[in-house]
Design a protein around this motif. Structure first.
Motif, PDB file in Angstrom:
ATOM      1  N   ASP A 129      16.257  38.749  -1.618  1.00  0.00           N
ATOM      2  CA  ASP A 129      17.004  39.806  -2.306  1.00  0.00           C
ATOM      3  C   ASP A 129      18.368  40.057  -1.689  1.00  0.00           C
ATOM      4  OD1 ASP A 129      15.418  40.815  -0.107  1.00  0.00           O
ATOM      5  OD2 ASP A 129      16.068  42.827  -0.672  1.00  0.00           O
ATOM      6  N   VAL A 130      18.557  39.664  -0.425  1.00  0.00           N
ATOM      7  CA  VAL A 130      19.846  39.831   0.234  1.00  0.00           C
ATOM      8  C   VAL A 130      20.167  38.563   1.011  1.00  0.00           C
ATOM      9  CG1 VAL A 130      19.678  42.347   0.431  1.00  0.00           C
ATOM     10  CG2 VAL A 130      18.780  40.914   2.264  1.00  0.00           C
ATOM     11  N   ALA A 131      21.421  38.437   1.422  1.00  0.00           N
ATOM     12  CA  ALA A 131      21.869  37.260   2.162  1.00  0.00           C
ATOM     13  C   ALA A 131      22.601  37.700   3.422  1.00  0.00           C
ATOM     14  CB  ALA A 131      22.787  36.403   1.295  1.00  0.00           C
ATOM     15  N   ARG A 167      14.987  48.402   1.796  1.00  0.00           N
ATOM     16  CA  ARG A 167      16.443  48.239   1.858  1.00  0.00           C
ATOM     17  C   ARG A 167      17.012  48.053   0.463  1.00  0.00           C
ATOM     18  NH1 ARG A 167      13.827  43.355   3.708  1.00  0.00           N
ATOM     19  NH2 ARG A 167      13.982  41.790   2.051  1.00  0.00           N
ATOM     20  N   ALA A 168      18.333  48.172   0.376  1.00  0.00           N
ATOM     21  CA  ALA A 168      19.060  47.872  -0.851  1.00  0.00           C
ATOM     22  C   ALA A 168      20.496  47.565  -0.471  1.00  0.00           C
ATOM     23  CB  ALA A 168      19.011  49.044  -1.830  1.00  0.00           C
ATOM     24  N   ARG A 169      21.179  46.828  -1.328  1.00  0.00           N
ATOM     25  CA  ARG A 169      22.607  46.629  -1.108  1.00  0.00           C
ATOM     26  C   ARG A 169      23.330  47.955  -1.266  1.00  0.00           C
ATOM     27  NH1 ARG A 169      21.540  41.786  -4.069  1.00  0.00           N
ATOM     28  NH2 ARG A 169      22.039  39.910  -2.859  1.00  0.00           N
ATOM     29  N   MET A 170      24.342  48.159  -0.445  1.00  0.00           N
ATOM     30  CA  MET A 170      25.099  49.393  -0.507  1.00  0.00           C
ATOM     31  C   MET A 170      25.914  49.471  -1.793  1.00  0.00           C
ATOM     32  SD  MET A 170      26.409  49.630   3.463  1.00  0.00           S
ATOM     33  CE  MET A 170      27.912  50.461   2.912  1.00  0.00           C
ATOM     34  N   PRO A 171      25.967  50.648  -2.433  1.00  0.00           N
ATOM     35  CA  PRO A 171      26.882  50.819  -3.568  1.00  0.00           C
ATOM     36  C   PRO A 171      28.310  50.465  -3.157  1.00  0.00           C
ATOM     37  CG  PRO A 171      25.371  52.662  -3.431  1.00  0.00           C
ATOM     38  CD  PRO A 171      25.152  51.842  -2.195  1.00  0.00           C
ATOM     39  N   GLY A 182      10.533  39.242  11.048  1.00  0.00           N
ATOM     40  CA  GLY A 182       9.360  38.539  10.578  1.00  0.00           C
ATOM     41  C   GLY A 182       9.422  38.384   9.071  1.00  0.00           C
ATOM     42  N   PRO A 183       8.342  37.924   8.442  1.00  0.00           N
ATOM     43  CA  PRO A 183       8.332  37.741   6.982  1.00  0.00           C
ATOM     44  C   PRO A 183       8.703  39.023   6.244  1.00  0.00           C
ATOM     45  CG  PRO A 183       6.403  36.704   7.969  1.00  0.00           C
ATOM     46  CD  PRO A 183       7.084  37.488   9.068  1.00  0.00           C
ATOM     47  N   GLY A 184       9.645  38.901   5.307  1.00  0.00           N
ATOM     48  CA  GLY A 184      10.061  40.034   4.489  1.00  0.00           C
ATOM     49  C   GLY A 184      11.068  40.955   5.129  1.00  0.00           C
ATOM     50  N   GLN A 185      11.337  40.764   6.407  1.00  0.00           N
ATOM     51  CA  GLN A 185      12.290  41.633   7.098  1.00  0.00           C
ATOM     52  C   GLN A 185      13.673  41.000   7.145  1.00  0.00           C
ATOM     53  OE1 GLN A 185      10.222  41.926  10.942  1.00  0.00           O
ATOM     54  NE2 GLN A 185       9.917  44.122  10.541  1.00  0.00           N
ATOM     55  N   LEU A 226      17.741  36.593   8.579  1.00  0.00           N
ATOM     56  CA  LEU A 226      16.754  36.763   7.517  1.00  0.00           C
ATOM     57  C   LEU A 226      15.376  36.325   7.987  1.00  0.00           C
ATOM     58  CD1 LEU A 226      18.666  35.187   4.472  1.00  0.00           C
ATOM     59  CD2 LEU A 226      18.578  37.608   5.116  1.00  0.00           C
ATOM     60  N   GLY A 227      14.349  37.092   7.596  1.00  0.00           N
ATOM     61  CA  GLY A 227      12.981  36.682   7.831  1.00  0.00           C
ATOM     62  C   GLY A 227      12.487  35.764   6.720  1.00  0.00           C
ATOM     63  N   GLU A 228      11.350  35.156   6.942  1.00  0.00           N
ATOM     64  CA  GLU A 228      10.761  34.245   5.964  1.00  0.00           C
ATOM     65  C   GLU A 228      10.525  34.956   4.636  1.00  0.00           C
ATOM     66  OE1 GLU A 228       6.630  31.648   5.391  1.00  0.00           O
ATOM     67  OE2 GLU A 228       7.087  32.611   7.303  1.00  0.00           O
ATOM     68  N   GLY A 229      10.905  34.288   3.549  1.00  0.00           N
ATOM     69  CA  GLY A 229      10.633  34.797   2.211  1.00  0.00           C
ATOM     70  C   GLY A 229      11.642  35.782   1.666  1.00  0.00           C
TER      71      GLY A 229
END
Length: 302
Positions: free
Chosen positions: A78-80, A104-108, A26-29, A72-75
């Motif tokens: 920060d990631v692709a 979440r964050a991109r993995m180091p 959903g949005p943001g997920q 990807l959810g709507e909006g």
């Protein structure tokens, strides 16, 4: 998709691998194609039905995940799709082929999926309690239960803040704590005297990570209940006037996932994975977790 689930509370044997519908964000997920799942300390407790905020039945399991973004959810900007990401499953449903993630964050760059999956909750919890106790340069902090995932993380994060760290662990884990940068003491009877031998004037702050009934000793060593936090002992917190810290009531610190890469790349942070298990052996992973003798983390490989 294949996913781990339990339909009744009980021992590890209630866990089963079932077919569930594929989730969609959903949005943001974002949806992750899961590669690895950390076994957090709360997972076996939720399965056993011993936490006050028990899981509804039937329930999926697994909070900490690492994988590849495939939807990807709507909006989401920060990631692709295709990014390697670690974070927390929104529905505590990470022990599956796919899961939805908001925090979440991109993995180091230097981490693989197995190592990254062990980080999110340990990072969040350790960062939150150190912030709440304003642990920083010149502070002496005592960590009770310092050799597990949260404890190992807190030792290193406190050290990065230039605090002095005293950590309790079994005799077998004393050398391990030294490697992480802590001054180790053995837990058990006589703890106060052993800590005072290292810090005659007591300590500035203390965190109960293991929930082993040491809150009176920690209050004695800090001199005040408001200088002690627990993340594991709700009954003891109420009895001794100590704050029980949790990310729901206090606000979370998942922002730490986005910054830990700097310490990792500088060689100043390391959270070992003690054992890995295939998703089909999740019951064995829970049994191992419940021994209470895990150094670092346990991780499922999907």
């Amino acid at each position: 998709m294949k996913a781990a689930r339990f339909a009744q509370y009980g021992g590890p044997e209630v866990l089963e691998i079932v077919d569930l519908p594929d989730p969609h964000p959903g949005p943001g997920q974002v949806r992750l194609a899961v590669r690895a799942v950390g076994i957090s300390a709360s997972d076996p407790k939720l399965r056993a039905g011993t936490l006050s905020f028990g899981a509804p039945l039937p329930s999926t399991t697994g909070a900490e995940v690492a994988g590849v973004v495939d939807e990807l959810g709507e909006g989401v900007t920060d990631v692709a799709v295709g990014d390697r990401v670690f974070g927390v499953s929104d529905d505590h449903a990470g022990a599956a082929e796919y899961t939805l993630v908001t925090h979440r964050a991109r993995m180091p760059r230097s981490l693989g999926f197995v190592d990254a999956a062990g980080l999110p909750i340990a990072l969040e919890t350790a960062t939150r309690v150190l912030d709440q106790l304003t642990v920083g340069a010149g502070t002496t902090v005592l960590l009770s239960g310092a050799s597990g995932g949260i404890g190992s993380t807190a030792v290193q994060l406190a050290g990065a803040r230039r605090a002095r760290v005293i950590g309790t662990a079994s005799a077998a884990n004393q050398h391990y704590l030294r490697l992480l940068g802590a001054e180790p003491v053995v837990y058990g009877d006589g703890l106060v005297d052993r800590v005072r031998a290292l810090a005659p004037d007591g300590v500035d702050a203390a965190v109960d990570i293991a929930g082993s009934g040491v809150l009176p000793e920690l209050v004695a060593l800090t001199g005040a209940a408001d200088r002690v936090l627990t993340v594991a002992d709700t009954e003891g917190a109420a009895a001794h006037g100590v704050h029980f810290s949790n990310g729901f009531a206090d606000g979370n610190a998942f922002h730490a996932m986005a910054t830990i890469g700097d310490l990792i790349e500088a060689g100043r942070f390391w959270l070992p994975v003690e054992r890995t298990f295939p998703l089909s052996a999740i019951a064995d992973a829970h049994r191992w977790s419940e021994t209470g003798r895990v150094r670092g983390r346990l991780v499922l490989v999907v």
